[in-house]
Motif scaffolding. Structure first.
Motif, PDB file in Angstrom:
ATOM      1  N   ALA A   1     -57.855  -8.711   4.062  1.00 21.39           N
ATOM      2  CA  ALA A   1     -59.289  -8.408   3.983  1.00 21.39           C
ATOM      3  C   ALA A   1     -60.117  -9.603   3.536  1.00 21.39           C
ATOM      4  O   ALA A   1     -61.259  -9.774   3.967  1.00 21.39           O
ATOM      5  CB  ALA A   1     -59.514  -7.223   3.034  1.00 21.39           C
ATOM      6  N   SER A   2     -59.554 -10.448   2.674  1.00 23.99           N
ATOM      7  CA  SER A   2     -60.310 -11.591   2.151  1.00 23.99           C
ATOM      8  C   SER A   2     -60.210 -12.826   3.038  1.00 23.99           C
ATOM      9  O   SER A   2     -60.858 -13.839   2.766  1.00 23.99           O
ATOM     10  CB  SER A   2     -59.813 -11.938   0.738  1.00 23.99           C
ATOM     11  OG  SER A   2     -58.451 -12.331   0.783  1.00 23.99           O
ATOM     12  N   LEU A   3     -59.419 -12.770   4.107  1.00 24.17           N
ATOM     13  CA  LEU A   3     -59.240 -13.931   4.982  1.00 24.17           C
ATOM     14  C   LEU A   3     -60.394 -14.055   5.977  1.00 24.17           C
ATOM     15  O   LEU A   3     -61.059 -13.071   6.312  1.00 24.17           O
ATOM     16  CB  LEU A   3     -57.923 -13.822   5.753  1.00 24.17           C
ATOM     17  CG  LEU A   3     -56.624 -13.796   4.949  1.00 24.17           C
ATOM     18  CD1 LEU A   3     -55.440 -13.734   5.900  1.00 24.17           C
ATOM     19  CD2 LEU A   3     -56.518 -15.008   4.042  1.00 24.17           C
ATOM     20  N   SER A   4     -60.600 -15.268   6.471  1.00 22.12           N
ATOM     21  CA  SER A   4     -61.547 -15.465   7.558  1.00 22.12           C
ATOM     22  C   SER A   4     -61.005 -14.811   8.830  1.00 22.12           C
ATOM     23  O   SER A   4     -59.819 -14.468   8.907  1.00 22.12           O
ATOM     24  CB  SER A   4     -61.768 -16.962   7.800  1.00 22.12           C
ATOM     25  OG  SER A   4     -60.571 -17.559   8.295  1.00 22.12           O
ATOM     26  N   LYS A   5     -61.881 -14.674   9.823  1.00 18.87           N
ATOM     27  CA  LYS A   5     -61.451 -14.065  11.083  1.00 18.87           C
ATOM     28  C   LYS A   5     -60.326 -14.879  11.717  1.00 18.87           C
ATOM     29  O   LYS A   5     -59.361 -14.325  12.262  1.00 18.87           O
ATOM     30  CB  LYS A   5     -62.640 -13.954  12.039  1.00 18.87           C
ATOM     31  CG  LYS A   5     -62.309 -13.256  13.349  1.00 18.87           C
ATOM     32  CD  LYS A   5     -63.564 -13.099  14.219  1.00 18.87           C
ATOM     33  CE  LYS A   5     -63.241 -12.387  15.533  1.00 18.87           C
ATOM     34  NZ  LYS A   5     -64.455 -12.238  16.386  1.00 18.87           N
TER      35      LYS A   5
END
Length: 317
Positions: free
Chosen positions: A30-34
């Motif tokens: 969830a906290s990662l970039s696309k």
């Protein structure tokens, strides 16, 4: 899952993977970039049903560092601001029994080197006849190390640290902002790794011949054999266990018999098992076999059969 992890979503939607695994991966990314989430999706979707949470967490950490090196550098600096050493005397409930707690937060390499020295000193105490358990000998080792540092003993030994680094040669030569991975420690910027590798007390070990099949007539494998098995099997080979093999016991698949035939300790009769799963196997309730194609078949106490291969763990019967 639909918008950020489409490959994994397809596995869930077609009932190839349980929904809870998809939710677990969605929460972890969830906290990662696309872009970072897409990288994790591409790496894990083909085998999401056969890997454990340790493997998922490890890949998520790698993606976070790989796709946001600036944040990785910031995190390293923020973590450095929290360095310190603290000591607490007593049991924590107002009592005191001659025991204190020492807590240190600092550079990963420095603390790893110190821990390696503590372990090596404790091991030597054991070889010299100290009957205390390993953890107590480690605590005793701190006094010995302190005496040596103060010149209070006649001999002083310097511990070296082995770092097992996964990065391309091109990265090491040119890309200061790239990210590599150090076994058991996790991802780090190559700028930091270069500082570690350039340290005089870091040892770089050449790759071993993984096809070597020499056997020895002793229970404990020699250093080269242990390294070979660890490099061959990077984690505990129990189903769905991703514990790094460097922290595992080396198990004799066919139990070692001190009165048995020669050549019982050989690479193809050894496998890394974490302490918990080593005990499970030693009880005899679980049993397993290693096959020529480097896979493992496990039989559970309930009669289930599991296959462990280079893609993960699978229920086959």
């Amino acid at each position: 899952l639909i918008h950020r992890l489409p490959d994994t979503w397809h596995q869930v939607d077609t009932l190839q993977v349980p929904a809870w695994r998809g939710r677990r991966l969605a929460a972890a990314t969830a906290s990662l970039s696309k872009e970072a989430a897409a990288y994790v999706d591409a790496q894990l979707a083909p085998r999401i049903g056969s890997v454990g949470t340790i493997t998922i967490d490890r890949l998520v950490a790698e993606a976070a560092a790989r796709f946001d090196t600036d944040q990785q550098e910031t995190d390293e600096q923020d973590a450095k601001a929290k360095w310190g050493v603290r000591i607490q005397h007593g049991t924590g409930l107002g009592g005191y029994a001659g025991t204190s707690w020492l807590e240190a937060t600092g550079d990963t390499l420095d603390l790893t080197r110190f821990h390696d020295l503590v372990c090596a000193t404790a091991a030597q105490l054991g070889r010299d006849g100290d009957p205390d358990p390993l953890e107590i000998r480690k605590a005793k080792a701190i006094a010995i190390i302190t005496d040596r540092a103060l010149g209070l003993t006649g001999t002083n030994t310097a511990a070296k640290t082995h770092l097992y680094l996964h990065a391309t040669a091109n990265d090491l030569d040119t890309e200061e902002t790239a990210v590599g991975t150090v076994e058991k420690l996790g991802p780090a910027t190559l700028a930091r790794i270069k500082e570690w590798v350039g340290h005089s007390r870091v040892t770089i070990t050449p790759v071993l011949d993984l096809a070597r099949d020499t056997a020895v007539d002793q229970h404990d494998p020699p250093t080269w054999m242990r390294e070979q098995v660890i490099l061959r099997d990077s984690h505990c080979v129990f189903p769905w266990c991703g514990r790094n093999s460097r922290g595992c016991d080396l198990d004799h698949i066919d139990p070692y018999d001190e009165h048995g035939p020669p050549d019982q300790t050989r690479p193809d009769n050894l496998a890394p098992l974490c302490r918990r799963h080593h005990r499970a196997k030693t009880t005899g309730r679980w049993r397993y076999a290693r096959h020529p194609d480097h896979t493992y078949t496990w039989h559970s106490p309930q009669g289930r059969v599991y296959l462990v291969d280079d893609t993960g763990s699978h229920t086959i019967g």
